[in-house]
Design an enzyme around this catalytic site. Sequence first.
Site, PDB file in Angstrom:
ATOM      1  N   GLU A   1       0.715  -1.210  -0.276  1.00  0.00           N
ATOM      2  CA  GLU A   1       0.078   0.058   0.167  1.00  0.00           C
ATOM      3  C   GLU A   1       0.835   1.201  -0.200  1.00  0.00           C
ATOM      4  O   GLU A   1       0.731   2.087  -0.691  1.00  0.00           O
ATOM      5  CB  GLU A   1      -1.021   0.049   1.185  1.00  0.00           C
ATOM      6  CG  GLU A   1      -2.218   0.965   1.114  1.00  0.00           C
ATOM      7  CD  GLU A   1      -3.148   0.651   2.249  1.00  0.00           C
ATOM      8  OE1 GLU A   1      -3.853  -0.365   2.151  1.00  0.00           O
ATOM      9  OE2 GLU A   1      -3.200   1.503   3.302  1.00  0.00           O
TER      10      GLU A   1
ATOM     11  N   GLU B   1       2.260   1.711  -3.263  1.00  0.00           N
ATOM     12  CA  GLU B   1       0.863   2.244  -4.135  1.00  0.00           C
ATOM     13  C   GLU B   1       0.939   3.921  -3.991  1.00  0.00           C
ATOM     14  O   GLU B   1       0.566   4.640  -4.887  1.00  0.00           O
ATOM     15  CB  GLU B   1      -0.276   1.556  -3.865  1.00  0.00           C
ATOM     16  CG  GLU B   1      -1.179   1.542  -5.143  1.00  0.00           C
ATOM     17  CD  GLU B   1      -2.546   0.976  -4.574  1.00  0.00           C
ATOM     18  OE1 GLU B   1      -2.415   0.030  -3.351  1.00  0.00           O
ATOM     19  OE2 GLU B   1      -3.560   0.912  -5.448  1.00  0.00           O
TER      20      GLU B   1
ATOM     21  N   CYS C   1      -7.745  -1.870   4.144  1.00  0.00           N
ATOM     22  CA  CYS C   1      -7.727  -3.072   5.138  1.00  0.00           C
ATOM     23  C   CYS C   1      -8.999  -3.640   5.503  1.00  0.00           C
ATOM     24  O   CYS C   1      -9.011  -4.717   6.248  1.00  0.00           O
ATOM     25  CB  CYS C   1      -6.817  -2.797   6.157  1.00  0.00           C
ATOM     26  SG  CYS C   1      -5.542  -1.843   5.709  1.00  0.00           S
TER      27      CYS C   1
ATOM     28  N   SER D   1      -6.864   1.986  -2.385  1.00  0.00           N
ATOM     29  CA  SER D   1      -5.803   1.040  -2.614  1.00  0.00           C
ATOM     30  C   SER D   1      -6.170  -0.284  -2.988  1.00  0.00           C
ATOM     31  O   SER D   1      -7.205  -0.847  -2.607  1.00  0.00           O
ATOM     32  CB  SER D   1      -4.920   0.851  -1.467  1.00  0.00           C
ATOM     33  OG  SER D   1      -4.011  -0.165  -1.485  1.00  0.00           O
TER      34      SER D   1
ATOM     35  N   LYS E   1     -14.867 -10.098   8.462  1.00  0.00           N
ATOM     36  CA  LYS E   1     -13.663 -10.752   8.069  1.00  0.00           C
ATOM     37  C   LYS E   1     -13.963 -12.265   7.508  1.00  0.00           C
ATOM     38  O   LYS E   1     -13.645 -12.790   6.592  1.00  0.00           O
ATOM     39  CB  LYS E   1     -12.574 -11.069   8.964  1.00  0.00           C
ATOM     40  CG  LYS E   1     -11.693  -9.737   9.273  1.00  0.00           C
ATOM     41  CD  LYS E   1     -10.888  -9.347   8.204  1.00  0.00           C
ATOM     42  CE  LYS E   1     -10.062  -8.191   8.234  1.00  0.00           C
ATOM     43  NZ  LYS E   1      -9.341  -7.836   7.194  1.00  0.00           N
TER      44      LYS E   1
ATOM     45  N   GLU F   1     -15.171 -11.695   4.131  1.00  0.00           N
ATOM     46  CA  GLU F   1     -14.255 -11.315   3.167  1.00  0.00           C
ATOM     47  C   GLU F   1     -13.493 -12.450   2.636  1.00  0.00           C
ATOM     48  O   GLU F   1     -13.211 -12.634   1.680  1.00  0.00           O
ATOM     49  CB  GLU F   1     -13.286 -10.403   4.022  1.00  0.00           C
ATOM     50  CG  GLU F   1     -12.206 -10.029   2.983  1.00  0.00           C
ATOM     51  CD  GLU F   1     -11.015  -9.276   3.706  1.00  0.00           C
ATOM     52  OE1 GLU F   1     -10.572  -9.599   4.922  1.00  0.00           O
ATOM     53  OE2 GLU F   1     -10.485  -8.339   3.459  1.00  0.00           O
TER      54      GLU F   1
ATOM     55  N   GLU G   1     -12.897 -14.028  -5.229  1.00  0.00           N
ATOM     56  CA  GLU G   1     -11.427 -13.417  -5.689  1.00  0.00           C
ATOM     57  C   GLU G   1     -10.246 -13.706  -4.734  1.00  0.00           C
ATOM     58  O   GLU G   1      -9.206 -13.717  -5.197  1.00  0.00           O
ATOM     59  CB  GLU G   1     -11.678 -11.921  -5.972  1.00  0.00           C
ATOM     60  CG  GLU G   1     -11.889 -10.979  -4.897  1.00  0.00           C
ATOM     61  CD  GLU G   1     -13.396 -10.653  -4.606  1.00  0.00           C
ATOM     62  OE1 GLU G   1     -14.197 -11.499  -5.143  1.00  0.00           O
ATOM     63  OE2 GLU G   1     -13.506  -9.629  -3.979  1.00  0.00           O
TER      64      GLU G   1
ATOM     65  N   CYS H   1     -10.201  -1.546  14.711  1.00  0.00           N
ATOM     66  CA  CYS H   1     -10.766  -2.904  14.973  1.00  0.00           C
ATOM     67  C   CYS H   1     -10.958  -3.116  16.449  1.00  0.00           C
ATOM     68  O   CYS H   1     -11.350  -4.105  16.746  1.00  0.00           O
ATOM     69  CB  CYS H   1      -9.639  -3.600  14.345  1.00  0.00           C
ATOM     70  SG  CYS H   1      -8.943  -3.309  12.745  1.00  0.00           S
TER      71      CYS H   1
END
Lengths: 496, 164, 591
Positions: free
Chosen positions: C286, C289, C312, C332, C371, C374, C379, C516
């Site tokens: 990141e 980037e 994230c 990102s 999560k 996710e 993908e 978090c």
Amino acid sequence: MPEATLLANPVKKQIRIALRNCGVINPETIDEYIGKDGYFALGKVLTGLTPAEAIKVIKDSGIRGRGGAGFPTGLKWEFASKNNSDQKYVVCNADEGDPGAFMDRSILEGDPHSVLEAMALCGYCIGANTGYIYIRAEYPLAIERLKIAISQAREYGFLGNSVFGTGFDFDIHLKYGAGAFVCGEETSLIHSMEGLRGEPTLKPPFPAESGYLGKPTNVNNVETYANIPVIFLKGAAWFSGIGTEKSKGTKVFALAGKVNNVGLIEVPMGVTLREVIYEIGGGIRDGKAFKAVQTGGPSGGCLTEKDLDIPIDYENLIACGSMMGSGGMIVMDEDDCMVSIAKFFLDFSVEESCGKCSPCRIGNKRLYELLERICTGKGEMKDIDRLRNLSEVIKDTSLCGLGQSSPNPVLSTLDNFYHEYISHVEDKKCTAGVCRDLMEYFIVEDNCVGCTACARACPVGAITGERKEIHLINLEICIKCGACMEKCKFDAVILK
Amino acid sequence: MSSVKIELRKDQTDKIHTICDSFGNQEGELINVLHKSQETFGYLPAEVQELIAEKLEISAAKVYGVVTFYSFFSMTPKGEFPISICTGTACYVRGAETVLNEFKKQLEMEVGETRTDGKFSLSCLRCVGACGLAPVVQVGDKTYGRVAPDDVKGIIEEYLPAGL
Amino acid sequence: MNLVKLTIDGKKVEVPAGTTIYKAAKELGIDIPILCYMDLKDLNIENKPGGCRICSVEVEGRKNLAPSCSTDVAEGMEVRTNTMRVINARRTVMELIISDHPKDCLSCAKSGSCDLQDMAIRLGIREIPGQEYAEMSTYRLDTSPSIIRDLDKCIMCRRCETMCNDFQTVGALHAVNRGFQAVVAPAFEMNLEHSPCTYCGQCVAVCPTGALTEVDHTGKVIAALNDPSKTVVVQTAPAVRAALGEEFGMKAGTLVTGKMVTALRQLGFDYVFDTDFAADLTIMEEGAELLGRLTRFLEGDKDVKLPILTSCCPGWVNFFEYNFPEMKEIPSTARSPQQMFGSIAKSYFAEKIEIDRKDMVVVSIMPCLAKKYECQREEFMVDGNPDVDISISTRELAHLIKQANLDLVRMDEEDFDKPMGESSGAGVIFGVTGGVIEAATRTAYEIYTGKSLEKVDFEQLRGVDGIRSASVDFDGQEINIGIAHGLRNARKLLEEIKEGKSHYHAIEIMACPGGCIGGGGQPLHHGDASILKARTKAIYEEDRNKPIRKSHENPYIKKLYEEFLGEPLSEKAHELLHTHYFDKRKKIFQV
């Protein structure tokens, strides 16, 4: 939809104030309203009285809200006027939802201008320049006539900018209800106007402080507004001369049920139920015996013979366990089962509860279930105790007026018709012959010709009897489907 | 939950957009928008509600929450001949319930349903203000007064002469 | 301040005007029972619909009982919280609520931490009169990848609705229907999967009953550990170590990193690794980037998309995919640490220990419910085999540890395994709001300026405000940084970007309050900000105690690039560590 029945019984007991023009003028012609002194009050007040003076007139008249709770209208206006704000609103509650009352609809259909004029007067008094009529979408004719009336009033300069050239601006718009009884509650109504679910919120803050879009708002119902112009024209003293000490003026009732004459009536506060039922209503139909009269709709209670001579006003009705409500008045005779009546109203409250607070959401459902048990012969004595405790707790803890009054039909029938509950529970009998599960099928010997039609129709073989002989129903086997009664051509099968 | 998935035609989406625009796409006008949309479509399918939500920039959950709060709004199409039985107090006292039961029996359907052939839908309404005529039944715009259970068959046959 | 005098249960008290009876009673040490009321005062969220009516009290001169949570005190008010009228009403209302609630406490996910259960115990509820013929309101069970909605257990407290709409502006949930059938649900009462739900789990975090719970995957973990053919690798997110102890009665903010590692090892995980390692890797990608876009921007490239947004937080990713799909090129492309970890574990590490990826099970311990979703995204799978197989929450891990008779409090402290257990302090602070951007800054600064940081702590990026902005001096070049936590705040920054008003070069967004550490999978904080603060403090403490504070100095990260990835943003890095985003708006309602 047919126009509402206005009970034109020429009995001296009736005085028409709110309904003064209904059926008298063409509601679609503003000139006819003007011909009846329409908009004179508005002109007189705008040009001759300060808002404070005008509010005093309303206060002095003693008029109280006709929508249910009977809060003094003048006081309400005063609160709204004293709250400073750049924007205030006048709201007319025309979401008539009481399942036995239709006076608001009659006024809006028969005399829409009286409401518009009153709202403008209220706007002047509290310092608002915008009014909304929150009307039931199910009243297409009333909506149509209101639209016509508003456009005519604008044309004549009674609404819009600088009314009567005084610099006072006031205009009125329509908002539509969508079928929620709870929207009769001010805070719910306001949420509904804002495009939200019509759920009530706790008061305070009252709408006079923080209402529509958070601005001071005065909410009155149609009938209340309809009285206002006349009060200004004839004076507070004239108005307060009618009625009882604490309840002034008249009240419109929707008289219905088992009386000979049904329809809308307008009587001065203080007449007795007896006068209404027997003189105006023409007594009980078919010569049956009077049993009860239910006032106040789903929030009200059932009154009996002993209450018939009490002068009708806000306080007295509450004292007997009922309430004025919006003015439903249903007369019941000996053929009505009071437990079923309570169940009918609870069914309504269950359906109309918004679900926000638990006592109303769940409690009314449980009340209904208890009544259902009693009506189907499954009731026990402890159920009656539960009915009472539950009713009292629901009243005591519910968030808004709906839940705070929904147990009234149960409590008042428990008070006045306890014996009917007992006979349902202990004897498993419904003396009025309404609760089917408590009744049984019998064959009347005199009428039975022995055609065997009933026996052949019976799906469980409960009927025995030889051809051309009297038949008999075995009640142990009978499932009460009624097939025998339907098939019998000789009225030999009865239910009792 | 909507059971039937419908595809809105271009003219239909345009119509909803026009309705929303006419109320300034204001969140506070949601109920007026729903009224107009129901007037246009006859009912408020999920797809229409989604479109309204998008236009007024509110969540579809909120629109659905409002639609399901008010009994006037419906998510199922009404029948060609909507039958409404007044169950207001006056009508109830004069036997509306037995009339209602007769309709249910004859039409073999429950309140709130629309028959699969689309002919009839059955609903209850509260007080039409015709208590003098109690019990009252409405079919479309036509009102029937002092209806007895025995009259029910005749009323239905008016709309379906060939029988059920 | 205007003070008001009143008496409650005969005791005099003086409180500021505008105080509720409930709070005034608290001053006197009188704890009026509450159920629907929720005051997340430090998050500026108060839920007081006045709906449950459990907190009803008697007020002298008032006709009916008053809900103490939403009734303000008045001068001279006399309040009674314990008359028989009140107690009877409270009990009766409680019986009503329970009469419409399933009685399957024994197998309910919330058993033991259920407000309704606690209240039933407190009010001494023994039987529900008429339960045998009481109709219950029933709803279809909704199982999404992260959250289970068992609405039979909903008591209409509306807390979830408040979080979903007022705090997160997600709008997945709303009160629907009326009366007995009223409930909180997505549009058209469809499943969460067909709603704008981000799976942030804040609704789960506040639900007083078992109506909203996480999908429990502890059974899957046990099955994996029980399967001798599988090599089971576990990764633990930074925020977990700062909160897990609370589930075992330890003080909020107690760091249990070493104890947790031991516990995981004793549970039978073959390799106990750290998500922080992957956080360092995220910073490499990141950060590269960010620097790439920044350099192009500063060189006058008009096509470059700035600000760059962190990616994230899976709740946040879900949020912009639904709400701002037209801006899906801005965030990102770096995968989240959880996914980078899985991807590297099943390639680099699997190769190292010479096993097939199909024989490896990667378990993640996360403070988060999103999560779970996710790791199930297509993908992030290779031939249908997910990079991360199972994701469980901090709460689920606590259950596992308890089931294994392990006493976390007395556990020895051990270190993570190598190589994927080594991390820098930068990886640790991913767990708090501002942490990701601070970690990125530490690395980006040194790479951009070629200079070594004198002070690695960027205090200007820390704090608790929902939206913060700061600028960092990159050797003469001002870099504007925006930080938001809570999706309501994220939305504001996104709207700014959409309107072209944003002046930021980089923005960090986390969906949950405090980042978090306040995630939907954490031990319940009940809105007590002191708990969130203590967890935050613990995270920064762990950062300070680390010998390495910057991601690019992590020797195992360096080794990973040398041995396997090449350099940041290399083709291999792109394949394994980056992703792309989808326009979810149109897909939502398609069943």
